[in-house]
Design a protein around this motif. Structure first.
Motif, mmCIF file in Angstrom:
data_model
loop_
_atom_site.group_PDB
_atom_site.id
_atom_site.type_symbol
_atom_site.label_atom_id
_atom_site.label_comp_id
_atom_site.label_asym_id
_atom_site.label_seq_id
_atom_site.Cartn_x
_atom_site.Cartn_y
_atom_site.Cartn_z
ATOM 1 N N ALA A 1 14.195 43.967 -52.174
ATOM 2 C CA ALA A 1 15.008 43.665 -50.996
ATOM 3 C C ALA A 1 15.008 44.882 -50.084
ATOM 4 O O ALA A 1 14.944 46.019 -50.546
ATOM 5 N N SER A 2 15.081 44.615 -48.788
ATOM 6 C CA SER A 2 15.101 45.691 -47.797
ATOM 7 C C SER A 2 16.311 45.541 -46.886
ATOM 8 O O SER A 2 16.810 44.436 -46.685
ATOM 9 N N ALA A 3 16.743 46.658 -46.361
ATOM 10 C CA ALA A 3 17.830 46.667 -45.378
ATOM 11 C C ALA A 3 17.516 47.734 -44.341
ATOM 12 O O ALA A 3 16.818 48.713 -44.623
ATOM 13 N N ARG A 4 18.057 47.526 -43.156
ATOM 14 C CA ARG A 4 17.873 48.475 -42.057
ATOM 15 C C ARG A 4 19.248 48.884 -41.545
ATOM 16 O O ARG A 4 20.154 48.053 -41.443
ATOM 17 N N SER A 5 19.395 50.137 -41.227
ATOM 18 C CA SER A 5 20.663 50.628 -40.695
ATOM 19 C C SER A 5 20.937 49.972 -39.345
ATOM 20 O O SER A 5 20.027 49.484 -38.675
ATOM 21 N N GLU A 6 22.210 49.960 -38.966
ATOM 22 C CA GLU A 6 22.597 49.328 -37.699
ATOM 23 C C GLU A 6 21.868 49.937 -36.508
ATOM 24 O O GLU A 6 21.524 49.239 -35.560
ATOM 25 N N ASP A 7 21.635 51.242 -36.564
ATOM 26 C CA ASP A 7 20.953 51.904 -35.451
ATOM 27 C C ASP A 7 19.429 51.804 -35.556
ATOM 28 O O ASP A 7 18.706 52.354 -34.737
ATOM 29 N N LYS A 8 18.942 51.122 -36.591
ATOM 30 C CA LYS A 8 17.505 50.873 -36.803
ATOM 31 C C LYS A 8 16.707 52.132 -37.127
ATOM 32 O O LYS A 8 15.479 52.122 -37.064
ATOM 33 N N LEU A 9 17.387 53.194 -37.499
ATOM 34 C CA LEU A 9 16.692 54.444 -37.784
ATOM 35 C C LEU A 9 16.293 54.588 -39.250
ATOM 36 O O LEU A 9 15.401 55.382 -39.572
ATOM 37 N N VAL A 10 16.952 53.828 -40.132
ATOM 38 C CA VAL A 10 16.707 53.938 -41.571
ATOM 39 C C VAL A 10 16.394 52.555 -42.128
ATOM 40 O O VAL A 10 17.126 51.599 -41.872
ATOM 41 N N THR A 11 15.292 52.468 -42.888
ATOM 42 C CA THR A 11 14.955 51.244 -43.609
ATOM 43 C C THR A 11 14.726 51.614 -45.068
ATOM 44 O O THR A 11 14.007 52.574 -45.366
ATOM 45 N N VAL A 12 15.358 50.855 -45.965
ATOM 46 C CA VAL A 12 15.259 51.123 -47.398
ATOM 47 C C VAL A 12 14.821 49.851 -48.102
ATOM 48 O O VAL A 12 15.289 48.757 -47.782
ATOM 49 N N GLU B 1 11.585 58.063 -35.886
ATOM 50 C CA GLU B 1 11.549 59.384 -35.253
ATOM 51 C C GLU B 1 12.896 59.775 -34.651
ATOM 52 O O GLU B 1 13.251 60.950 -34.639
ATOM 53 N N GLY B 2 13.657 58.806 -34.198
ATOM 54 C CA GLY B 2 14.957 59.097 -33.604
ATOM 55 C C GLY B 2 15.943 59.736 -34.563
ATOM 56 O O GLY B 2 16.962 60.288 -34.151
ATOM 57 N N ILE B 3 15.642 59.710 -35.838
ATOM 58 C CA ILE B 3 16.524 60.288 -36.852
ATOM 59 C C ILE B 3 16.683 61.795 -36.650
ATOM 60 O O ILE B 3 17.701 62.381 -36.996
ATOM 61 N N ARG B 4 15.689 62.414 -36.032
ATOM 62 C CA ARG B 4 15.708 63.869 -35.822
ATOM 63 C C ARG B 4 16.794 64.299 -34.836
ATOM 64 O O ARG B 4 17.148 65.464 -34.785
ATOM 65 N N LYS B 5 17.310 63.358 -34.072
ATOM 66 C CA LYS B 5 18.283 63.682 -33.040
ATOM 67 C C LYS B 5 19.720 63.667 -33.546
ATOM 68 O O LYS B 5 20.640 63.903 -32.778
ATOM 69 N N GLN B 6 19.896 63.386 -34.817
ATOM 70 C CA GLN B 6 21.273 63.328 -35.337
ATOM 71 C C GLN B 6 21.474 64.364 -36.435
ATOM 72 O O GLN B 6 20.504 64.848 -37.031
ATOM 73 N N PRO B 7 22.711 64.706 -36.710
ATOM 74 C CA PRO B 7 23.003 65.683 -37.769
ATOM 75 C C PRO B 7 22.548 65.175 -39.142
ATOM 76 O O PRO B 7 22.538 63.967 -39.401
ATOM 77 N N ALA B 8 22.185 66.105 -40.003
ATOM 78 C CA ALA B 8 21.724 65.762 -41.354
ATOM 79 C C ALA B 8 22.769 64.950 -42.108
ATOM 80 O O ALA B 8 22.418 64.024 -42.851
ATOM 81 N N ALA B 9 24.034 65.260 -41.935
ATOM 82 C CA ALA B 9 25.099 64.521 -42.637
ATOM 83 C C ALA B 9 25.111 63.053 -42.210
ATOM 84 O O ALA B 9 25.331 62.158 -43.044
ATOM 85 N N ASP B 10 24.859 62.792 -40.953
ATOM 86 C CA ASP B 10 24.788 61.406 -40.468
ATOM 87 C C ASP B 10 23.580 60.688 -41.064
ATOM 88 O O ASP B 10 23.656 59.511 -41.427
ATOM 89 N N THR B 11 22.472 61.398 -41.161
ATOM 90 C CA THR B 11 21.270 60.819 -41.752
ATOM 91 C C THR B 11 21.524 60.478 -43.221
ATOM 92 O O THR B 11 21.189 59.383 -43.678
#
Length: 121
Positions: free
Chosen positions: A40-51, A65-75
């Motif tokens: 099963a897969s899911a994507r974060s609401e902001d579409k930056l993370v897929t697992v 790539e947009g993940i680089r623009k946020q703090p590590a804790a948010d990631t």
């Protein structure tokens, strides 16, 4: 001790019992085969993370790539939340497979669903 009717009835009960066991074994094999293929897969609401997850755990992680623009804790929080969402979807898929094979209300079905829910809940 047994007349012919009693013996015939006893043989029929044994045959029915054996057929029931064989049917349940076939259903369990079918369920195991289908569960082994589930993911099963899911994507974060902001579409930056897929697992993607399967019974063994996380099998895929994609970061946009947009993940680089946020703090590590948010990631990190987004990754963990997305893993939980994917695990929830996996448990839902397991429930469907159990229902379609052994029955979600059967002892086997309930045990399998509970096992996935415990690991993924």
């Amino acid at each position: 001790m047994f007349d012919g009717d009693d013996l015939d009835a006893a043989e029929q009960r044994v045959d029915d019992w054996q057929a029931g066991l064989e049917q349940r074994a076939a259903e369990a094999r079918e369920m195991a085969s289908r569960l082994a293929e589930l993911s099963a897969s899911a994507r974060s609401e902001d579409k930056l993370v897929t697992v993607t997850v399967d019974a063994t755990g996380v099998t895929g992680l994609e970061l946009a790539e947009g993940i680089r623009k946020q703090p590590a804790a948010d990631t990190a929080a987004a990754i963990l939340a997305t893993i939980r969402a994917a695990r929830g979807k996996l448990t839902e898929a397991v429930t469907v497979v159990a229902e379609e094979t052994v029955g979600a209300d059967s002892e086997t079905g309930q045990a399998v669903i509970a096992s996935y829910a415990k690991r993924n809940g």
